[in-house]
Design an enzyme around this catalytic site. Sequence first.
Site, PDB file in Angstrom:
ATOM      1  N   HIS A 219     -14.274  14.886   6.557  1.00 45.46           N
ATOM      2  CA  HIS A 219     -15.649  15.116   7.169  1.00 45.46           C
ATOM      3  C   HIS A 219     -16.318  13.763   7.426  1.00 45.46           C
ATOM      4  CE1 HIS A 219     -19.484  17.188   7.046  1.00 45.46           C
ATOM      5  NE2 HIS A 219     -19.943  16.240   6.519  1.00 45.46           N
ATOM      6  N   GLU A 220     -16.310  12.917   6.617  1.00 47.46           N
ATOM      7  CA  GLU A 220     -16.974  11.526   6.502  1.00 47.46           C
ATOM      8  C   GLU A 220     -16.341  10.783   7.740  1.00 47.46           C
ATOM      9  OE1 GLU A 220     -19.978  11.353   4.974  1.00 47.46           O
ATOM     10  OE2 GLU A 220     -19.598  13.200   3.839  1.00 47.46           O
TER      11      GLU A 220
ATOM     12  N   HIS B  83     -18.102  11.809  10.934  1.00 53.35           N
ATOM     13  CA  HIS B  83     -19.471  11.026  11.161  1.00 53.35           C
ATOM     14  C   HIS B  83     -18.937   9.680  11.733  1.00 53.35           C
ATOM     15  CE1 HIS B  83     -22.182  13.986   9.136  1.00 53.35           C
ATOM     16  NE2 HIS B  83     -21.526  14.129   8.302  1.00 53.35           N
TER      17      HIS B  83
END
Length: 152
Positions: free
Chosen positions: A70-71, A74
């Site tokens: 998920h990170e 980003h």
Amino acid sequence: MALLTDRELHELVDSLSRQHFHKPFQDQVQFNFRLRTTGGRYIPVKRVIELNPKYAAEMAGDEFIGIIKHELCHYHLHIEGKGYKHGDADFKKLLKQTGSPRHCTPLPSQPEYKYLYRCKDCGQEYRRMRRVNTGRYRCGKCRGRLMKAEGE
């Protein structure tokens, strides 16, 4: 999963980046022991990924890997100059492509709620982390009076 060293953590993040995004991870990743309610965060100004060590210790490996992915969504979108925030279409699309979770599950050690209130009229329950002034607030369903429930 045991707590990883900084080098092992960077190697794990880099291998996941190459495996799922086909790009190297060239910046900094670290554990942040002050994170409480989130599994991780990406700081665009510093290009740093911070991860919650409690998720590495308390949850299964798949959950922690999902947070890293998920990170990384980003991270890679920010570097490419695309929409990297949660509401952006590019971000949602990349989450789906890589099989990354949108949200992480709560930690088992984190309490779900502290206080339980019940409406006197309709019985609607309200679970809250903070105390509620029952003289000021009413039930959102029927406008009845709230009372503190037993067994808290």
